[in-house]
Enzyme design. Sequence first.
Site, PDB file in Angstrom:
ATOM      1  CE  LYS A 187      -2.192  -0.762   3.876  1.00 55.11           C
ATOM      2  NZ  LYS A 187      -1.604  -2.035   4.315  1.00 55.11           N
ATOM      3  NE  ARG A 194      -3.922  -1.150   9.931  1.00 54.22           N
ATOM      4  CZ  ARG A 194      -2.841  -0.559   9.398  1.00 54.22           C
ATOM      5  NH1 ARG A 194      -2.872   0.683   9.012  1.00 54.22           N
ATOM      6  NH2 ARG A 194      -1.746  -1.252   9.238  1.00 54.22           N
ATOM      7  NE  ARG A 233       6.933  -3.234   5.658  1.00 53.81           N
ATOM      8  CZ  ARG A 233       5.658  -2.887   5.810  1.00 53.81           C
ATOM      9  NH1 ARG A 233       4.928  -2.597   4.762  1.00 53.81           N
ATOM     10  NH2 ARG A 233       5.131  -2.840   6.987  1.00 53.81           N
ATOM     11  NE  ARG A 258       6.461  -0.593  10.044  1.00 55.06           N
ATOM     12  CZ  ARG A 258       5.269  -0.553   9.460  1.00 55.06           C
ATOM     13  NH1 ARG A 258       5.148  -0.046   8.254  1.00 55.06           N
ATOM     14  NH2 ARG A 258       4.209  -1.003  10.088  1.00 55.06           N
ATOM     15  NE  ARG A 309       2.012  -4.858  11.364  1.00 51.69           N
ATOM     16  CZ  ARG A 309       2.896  -4.408  10.480  1.00 51.69           C
ATOM     17  NH1 ARG A 309       4.109  -4.925  10.426  1.00 51.69           N
ATOM     18  NH2 ARG A 309       2.567  -3.432   9.657  1.00 51.69           N
TER      19      ARG A 309
HETATM   20  P1  AMP Z   1       1.131   0.648   9.004  1.00 54.63           P
HETATM   21  O1  AMP Z   1       2.375   1.413   8.768  1.00 54.63           O
HETATM   22  O2  AMP Z   1      -0.029   1.173   8.207  1.00 54.63           O
HETATM   23  O3  AMP Z   1       1.313  -0.838   8.846  1.00 54.63           O
HETATM   24  O4  AMP Z   1       0.722   0.893  10.542  1.00 54.63           O
HETATM   25  C1  AMP Z   1       1.580   0.495  11.588  1.00 54.63           C
HETATM   26  C2  AMP Z   1       0.811   0.373  12.882  1.00 54.63           C
HETATM   27  O5  AMP Z   1       0.217   1.635  13.221  1.00 54.63           O
HETATM   28  C3  AMP Z   1      -0.347  -0.588  12.863  1.00 54.63           C
HETATM   29  O6  AMP Z   1       0.042  -1.943  13.088  1.00 54.63           O
HETATM   30  C4  AMP Z   1      -1.222  -0.053  13.999  1.00 54.63           C
HETATM   31  O7  AMP Z   1      -0.684  -0.383  15.258  1.00 54.63           O
HETATM   32  C5  AMP Z   1      -1.067   1.440  13.808  1.00 54.63           C
HETATM   33  N1  AMP Z   1      -2.086   1.972  12.864  1.00 54.63           N
HETATM   34  C6  AMP Z   1      -1.877   2.537  11.643  1.00 54.63           C
HETATM   35  N2  AMP Z   1      -3.027   2.902  11.080  1.00 54.63           N
HETATM   36  C7  AMP Z   1      -4.006   2.544  11.949  1.00 54.63           C
HETATM   37  C8  AMP Z   1      -5.427   2.630  11.933  1.00 54.63           C
HETATM   38  N3  AMP Z   1      -6.096   3.167  10.895  1.00 54.63           N
HETATM   39  N4  AMP Z   1      -6.095   2.157  13.020  1.00 54.63           N
HETATM   40  C9  AMP Z   1      -5.462   1.636  14.078  1.00 54.63           C
HETATM   41  N5  AMP Z   1      -4.133   1.504  14.155  1.00 54.63           N
HETATM   42  C10 AMP Z   1      -3.400   1.962  13.101  1.00 54.63           C
END
Ligand code: AMP
Length: 210
Positions: A13, A88, A123, A156, A167
């Site tokens: 994404k 999400r 990644r 990360r 996740r």
């Molecule tokens: P990402 O970089 O999008 O994979 O987000 C990393 C982490 O941030 C996720 O595993 C969640 O802990 C938190 N996070 C990001 N976006 C959201 C969202 N829309 N709702 C809840 N937690 C989020």
Amino acid sequence: MKLILLGAPGAGKGTQAELICDRLSIPSISTGNMIREAIKNGTEMGKKAKEFVEAGKLVTDEVVIGIIKERLSEKDCENGFILDGFPRTIPQAEALDAMGVEIDTVLSIEVADEKIVKRMSGRRVCEGCGASYHIEYKQPKKEGVCDLCGGNLICRKDDAPETVLDRLKVFHEQTEPLKGYYEKTGKLKLVYGQEELSETTALVFKALGI
Ligand code: AMP
């Protein structure tokens, strides 16, 4: 264009959002990047979010909805935006509707779980600007250095294999139902992630008609 990108963690994404953002000159808004930035800066929100993120759990809807509300009211969102990682959960999608945001397209990037786990180990993310890379699929010009800002590329914490499985579980339970939510509105489009990044991008651009 107001666009939502759906997909499992590691489906690509962030990478596709950056490419669409270049093509259309609209901001790409990643709640994940914003939360990581807040954690790095030790803000109140960052402190609240840290343990959820590191455990591979979702941050509470209330916190994330607050971040998005503020961000979408900024001037650069007037002509459209790409949401990468939001909504999400169903309550987050309902909150977006309640804000009066009219989404044009919801694009879901489909990648099988087995592939996700493999991909995540390669990644890398820039600790300066959050740009995403991959040691096989999207290499920076200079190893370990961000092409955009010269920042360090790091793994990360939540990309560790055991956290990735958590996740993915969260994704299937809480985020995947959004496909049904948006299918009903007729806005959902599916794109199947390919081995080659450029092939996925071609499918994404075609689906968006750009
Ligand atoms: P990402 O970089 O999008 O994979 O987000 C990393 C982490 O941030 C996720 O595993 C969640 O802990 C938190 N996070 C990001 N976006 C959201 C969202 N829309 N709702 C809840 N937690 C989020």
